[in-house]
Scaffold this motif. Structure first.
Motif, PDB file in Angstrom:
ATOM      1  N   SER A   1       0.832  -1.203   0.000  1.00  0.00           N
ATOM      2  CA  SER A   1       0.000   0.000   0.000  1.00  0.00           C
ATOM      3  C   SER A   1       0.865   1.251   0.000  1.00  0.00           C
ATOM      4  CB  SER A   1      -0.917  -0.004   1.228  1.00  0.00           C
ATOM      5  OG  SER A   1      -1.725  -1.155   1.250  1.00  0.00           O
ATOM      6  N   ARG A   2       1.864   1.258   0.874  1.00  0.00           N
ATOM      7  CA  ARG A   2       2.778   2.412   0.990  1.00  0.00           C
ATOM      8  C   ARG A   2       3.555   2.630  -0.313  1.00  0.00           C
ATOM      9  NH1 ARG A   2       7.903   2.336   4.245  1.00  0.00           N
ATOM     10  NH2 ARG A   2       9.280   3.811   3.209  1.00  0.00           N
ATOM     11  N   LYS A   3       4.047   1.534  -0.884  1.00  0.00           N
ATOM     12  CA  LYS A   3       4.828   1.625  -2.117  1.00  0.00           C
ATOM     13  C   LYS A   3       4.001   2.245  -3.230  1.00  0.00           C
ATOM     14  CE  LYS A   3       4.746  -1.744  -4.871  1.00  0.00           C
ATOM     15  NZ  LYS A   3       4.793  -3.079  -5.505  1.00  0.00           N
ATOM     16  N   GLN A   4       2.754   1.791  -3.362  1.00  0.00           N
ATOM     17  CA  GLN A   4       1.940   2.269  -4.472  1.00  0.00           C
ATOM     18  C   GLN A   4       1.519   3.720  -4.306  1.00  0.00           C
ATOM     19  OE1 GLN A   4       1.822   0.088  -6.953  1.00  0.00           O
ATOM     20  NE2 GLN A   4       1.175   1.841  -8.160  1.00  0.00           N
ATOM     21  N   ILE A   5       1.214   4.113  -3.082  1.00  0.00           N
ATOM     22  CA  ILE A   5       0.827   5.507  -2.833  1.00  0.00           C
ATOM     23  C   ILE A   5       1.942   6.452  -3.271  1.00  0.00           C
ATOM     24  CG2 ILE A   5       0.441   7.221  -1.008  1.00  0.00           C
ATOM     25  CD1 ILE A   5      -1.197   5.036   0.443  1.00  0.00           C
ATOM     26  N   PHE A   6       3.180   6.107  -2.924  1.00  0.00           N
ATOM     27  CA  PHE A   6       4.282   7.004  -3.251  1.00  0.00           C
ATOM     28  C   PHE A   6       4.774   6.833  -4.680  1.00  0.00           C
ATOM     29  CE2 PHE A   6       4.482   6.801   1.433  1.00  0.00           C
ATOM     30  CZ  PHE A   6       4.214   8.137   1.661  1.00  0.00           C
ATOM     31  N   LEU A   7       4.710   5.606  -5.204  1.00  0.00           N
ATOM     32  CA  LEU A   7       5.118   5.385  -6.588  1.00  0.00           C
ATOM     33  C   LEU A   7       4.183   6.091  -7.557  1.00  0.00           C
ATOM     34  CD1 LEU A   7       7.141   3.757  -8.371  1.00  0.00           C
ATOM     35  CD2 LEU A   7       5.433   1.940  -8.445  1.00  0.00           C
ATOM     36  N   THR A   8       2.878   6.054  -7.241  1.00  0.00           N
ATOM     37  CA  THR A   8       1.871   6.616  -8.137  1.00  0.00           C
ATOM     38  C   THR A   8       1.624   8.093  -7.883  1.00  0.00           C
ATOM     39  OG1 THR A   8       0.754   4.466  -8.222  1.00  0.00           O
ATOM     40  CG2 THR A   8      -0.507   6.382  -8.959  1.00  0.00           C
ATOM     41  N   PHE A   9       1.403   8.461  -6.617  1.00  0.00           N
ATOM     42  CA  PHE A   9       0.861   9.790  -6.325  1.00  0.00           C
ATOM     43  C   PHE A   9       1.896  10.821  -5.888  1.00  0.00           C
ATOM     44  CE2 PHE A   9      -2.628   6.727  -5.481  1.00  0.00           C
ATOM     45  CZ  PHE A   9      -3.422   7.079  -6.561  1.00  0.00           C
ATOM     46  N   ALA A  10       3.017  10.399  -5.291  1.00  0.00           N
ATOM     47  CA  ALA A  10       4.022  11.387  -4.881  1.00  0.00           C
ATOM     48  C   ALA A  10       4.588  12.169  -6.073  1.00  0.00           C
ATOM     49  CB  ALA A  10       5.143  10.704  -4.085  1.00  0.00           C
ATOM     50  N   PRO A  11       4.978  11.499  -7.178  1.00  0.00           N
ATOM     51  CA  PRO A  11       5.435  12.288  -8.330  1.00  0.00           C
ATOM     52  C   PRO A  11       4.331  13.168  -8.900  1.00  0.00           C
ATOM     53  CG  PRO A  11       6.097   9.976  -8.535  1.00  0.00           C
ATOM     54  CD  PRO A  11       5.107  10.045  -7.414  1.00  0.00           C
ATOM     55  N   TYR A  12       3.087  12.688  -8.810  1.00  0.00           N
ATOM     56  CA  TYR A  12       1.977  13.469  -9.346  1.00  0.00           C
ATOM     57  C   TYR A  12       1.695  14.714  -8.504  1.00  0.00           C
ATOM     58  CZ  TYR A  12      -0.670  12.334 -13.528  1.00  0.00           C
ATOM     59  OH  TYR A  12      -1.093  12.273 -14.834  1.00  0.00           O
ATOM     60  N   VAL A  13       2.040  14.663  -7.213  1.00  0.00           N
ATOM     61  CA  VAL A  13       1.940  15.865  -6.381  1.00  0.00           C
ATOM     62  C   VAL A  13       2.846  16.946  -6.960  1.00  0.00           C
ATOM     63  CG1 VAL A  13       2.457  16.861  -4.118  1.00  0.00           C
ATOM     64  CG2 VAL A  13       1.312  14.654  -4.253  1.00  0.00           C
ATOM     65  N   LEU A  14       4.061  16.568  -7.313  1.00  0.00           N
ATOM     66  CA  LEU A  14       5.010  17.531  -7.876  1.00  0.00           C
ATOM     67  C   LEU A  14       4.550  18.053  -9.232  1.00  0.00           C
ATOM     68  CD1 LEU A  14       8.263  15.689  -6.827  1.00  0.00           C
ATOM     69  CD2 LEU A  14       7.791  18.085  -6.310  1.00  0.00           C
ATOM     70  N   VAL A  15       4.020  17.136 -10.061  1.00  0.00           N
ATOM     71  CA  VAL A  15       3.626  17.518 -11.420  1.00  0.00           C
ATOM     72  C   VAL A  15       2.335  18.319 -11.429  1.00  0.00           C
ATOM     73  CG1 VAL A  15       2.911  16.640 -13.677  1.00  0.00           C
ATOM     74  CG2 VAL A  15       4.843  15.587 -12.499  1.00  0.00           C
ATOM     75  N   ARG A  16       1.314  17.851 -10.690  1.00  0.00           N
ATOM     76  CA  ARG A  16      -0.015  18.478 -10.761  1.00  0.00           C
ATOM     77  C   ARG A  16      -0.147  19.690  -9.837  1.00  0.00           C
ATOM     78  NH1 ARG A  16      -3.306  16.422 -14.874  1.00  0.00           N
ATOM     79  NH2 ARG A  16      -5.176  16.794 -13.626  1.00  0.00           N
ATOM     80  N   GLU A  17       0.400  19.559  -8.608  1.00  0.00           N
ATOM     81  CA  GLU A  17       0.210  20.621  -7.621  1.00  0.00           C
ATOM     82  C   GLU A  17       1.286  21.699  -7.690  1.00  0.00           C
ATOM     83  OE1 GLU A  17      -2.465  20.744  -5.604  1.00  0.00           O
ATOM     84  OE2 GLU A  17      -3.237  18.912  -6.535  1.00  0.00           O
ATOM     85  N   TYR A  18       2.516  21.296  -8.061  1.00  0.00           N
ATOM     86  CA  TYR A  18       3.626  22.253  -8.048  1.00  0.00           C
ATOM     87  C   TYR A  18       4.188  22.524  -9.446  1.00  0.00           C
ATOM     88  CZ  TYR A  18       3.462  21.678  -3.009  1.00  0.00           C
ATOM     89  OH  TYR A  18       3.035  21.670  -1.693  1.00  0.00           O
TER      90      TYR A  18
END
Length: 416
Positions: free
Chosen positions: A238-255
């Motif tokens: 669960s932890r791996k997928q949250i960060f693999l999928t959504f952490a980079p998207y935080v940088l791309v979409r939000e920042y």
């Protein structure tokens, strides 16, 4: 006789092995991986118009080969590791070529086609995972298998770093010439180079000598004494997928992080991982796997909260710097998951039980990887980034509490 390889390689590898070919495949393959990973999130967001929920759906499909790996390898049970390796490289080359040729004129069809080729690439990537290390060990002298693994891992990592830095350079040059982030030409260039490199890797791999070793095609193995390990793998998946999928998207979409900066961040992460992995391994040996498990998940709680709330706690400029540092820390602490493997080793009766249990653990965490990718994307879409990462922090806290329940008495005699 003229030596065709450095003396230190002669000390590690068997005399009749042309190790240069295998290492060449790994470095070429690594550069292609770095190129692809460097632009993947920006490509999905800015060219294919994948939103937060759809990003979770994409990764759910992308992780399916990992979930089905045990069955995919079962179909190739007659094949030696080298043949499986060649098949995996060829599939990755096909997936990369598909991404290069995909048209974005029809967004709905483009999304569908992109997912198909990402799954094809992922299938090859997952097929290679269990055989790359076994080939490295078979080509080495019996007492030098560890050294061989170290060399092959470093070669692959250096290749990946090179690919990521190439992405940074390509997009930096393009931006200086008036390139728009929504223009597909930069991605075409990167995918074109990556396709050429992956095709070259496939051709070089085709010339590799066939090995006789076959990777273990284990069936699912469940034993009551490994229950805590299986549950820890649920948390890890669960932890791996949250960060693999959504952490980079935080940088791309939000920042609004551009491809050049994204690739540079990933390259920095790779450098940190390359140097920190041995240190974390020694730390596990020194203080014990349990303390590392607990500390890792407690740090994870802080990481989650920073992902979710930095934009509310800091000014935009400071928040971006915090998230970048957070992203690097996130990647480094993920290496601590090796403590789970050490735990399995300590409570296993023999080495076959270790292999079977770890194989099952991979399948278990992939089951939850697929599920969490779908749920996580939906949560972000309907409830916001704060809710997604608050729930992730709670998951980390529960994981830490559970890790603290592991008892020393579970261990059997240390393995030789």
């Amino acid at each position: 006789m003229i030596k065709s390889r450095p003396a230190f390689l002669d000390n590690i590898y068997l005399p009749d092995v042309k190790i240069g070919r295998f290492l060449s495949v790994l470095v070429i393959f690594g550069i292609a991986i770095g190129l692809k990973h460097g632009v993947q999130n920006n490509y999905l967001s800015e060219i294919v118009n994948i939103d937060e929920f759809e990003r979770g759906v994409v990764d759910a499909f992308r992780e399916l080969p990992g979930l089905l790996l045990i069955f995919i390898l079962a179909l190739m049970y007659r094949f030696a590791d080298s043949k499986v390796f060649k098949i995996g490289i060829a599939l990755m080359a096909g997936g990369m070529a598909g991404l290069l040729l995909t048209s974005s004129s029809d967004f709905f069809m483009a999304k569908f086609i992109v997912v198909i080729f990402m799954v094809l690439f992922s299938t090859g990537e997952h097929i290679i995972m269990p055989v790359r290390s076994t080939i490295a060990m078979e080509l080495a002298k019996r007492e030098k298998s560890g050294a061989s693994l170290g060399i092959t891992t470093s070669i692959s990592q250096l290749g990946t770093i090179t690919g990521l830095l190439l992405v940074t350079g390509i997009f930096f040059i393009l931006e200086k010439t008036g390139y728009s982030r929504t223009d597909i030409i930069g991605y075409r260039i990167v995918f074109g180079i990556a396709t050429a490199l992956m095709t070259t890797a496939a051709l070089v791999a085709a010339a590799l000598k066939e090995t006789t070793l076959k990777a273990p095609r284990q069936r699912f193995y469940f034993a009551k004494k490994f229950t805590k390990y299986y549950i820890m793998e649920v948390f890890y998946g669960s932890r791996k997928q949250i960060f693999l999928t959504f952490a980079p998207y935080v940088l791309v979409r939000e920042y609004k992080t551009d491809p050049s900066m994204m690739a540079l961040l990933l390259a920095i992460c790779s450098v940190f991982i390359m140097f920190c992995s041995p240190l974390i391994g020694r730390l596990i040996d020194k203080v014990g796997y349990k303390k590392v498990m607990v500390t890792d998940t407690l740090i994870l709680v802080v990481v989650c909260l920073l992902y979710g709330f930095s934009h509310r706690l800091f000014s935009p400029g400071i928040a971006f710097i915090v998230i970048c540092c957070n992203f690097i820390l996130d990647q480094v602490i993920s290496v601590a998951s090796m403590a789970n493997n050490v735990y399995v080793q300590r409570i296993s009766s023999d080495r076959e039980e270790i292999t079977a249990t770890l194989s099952t653990g991979i399948s278990v965490n992939h089951i939850f990887s697929v599920t969490i990718a779908l749920i996580g994307g939906w949560i972000w879409k309907v409830a916001g980034i704060e809710t997604l990462f608050t729930l992730s922090a709670l998951l980390g806290l529960i994981s830490s509490i559970y890790a603290a329940m592991i008892k020393k008495e579970e261990e059997v005699n240390p393995l030789p």
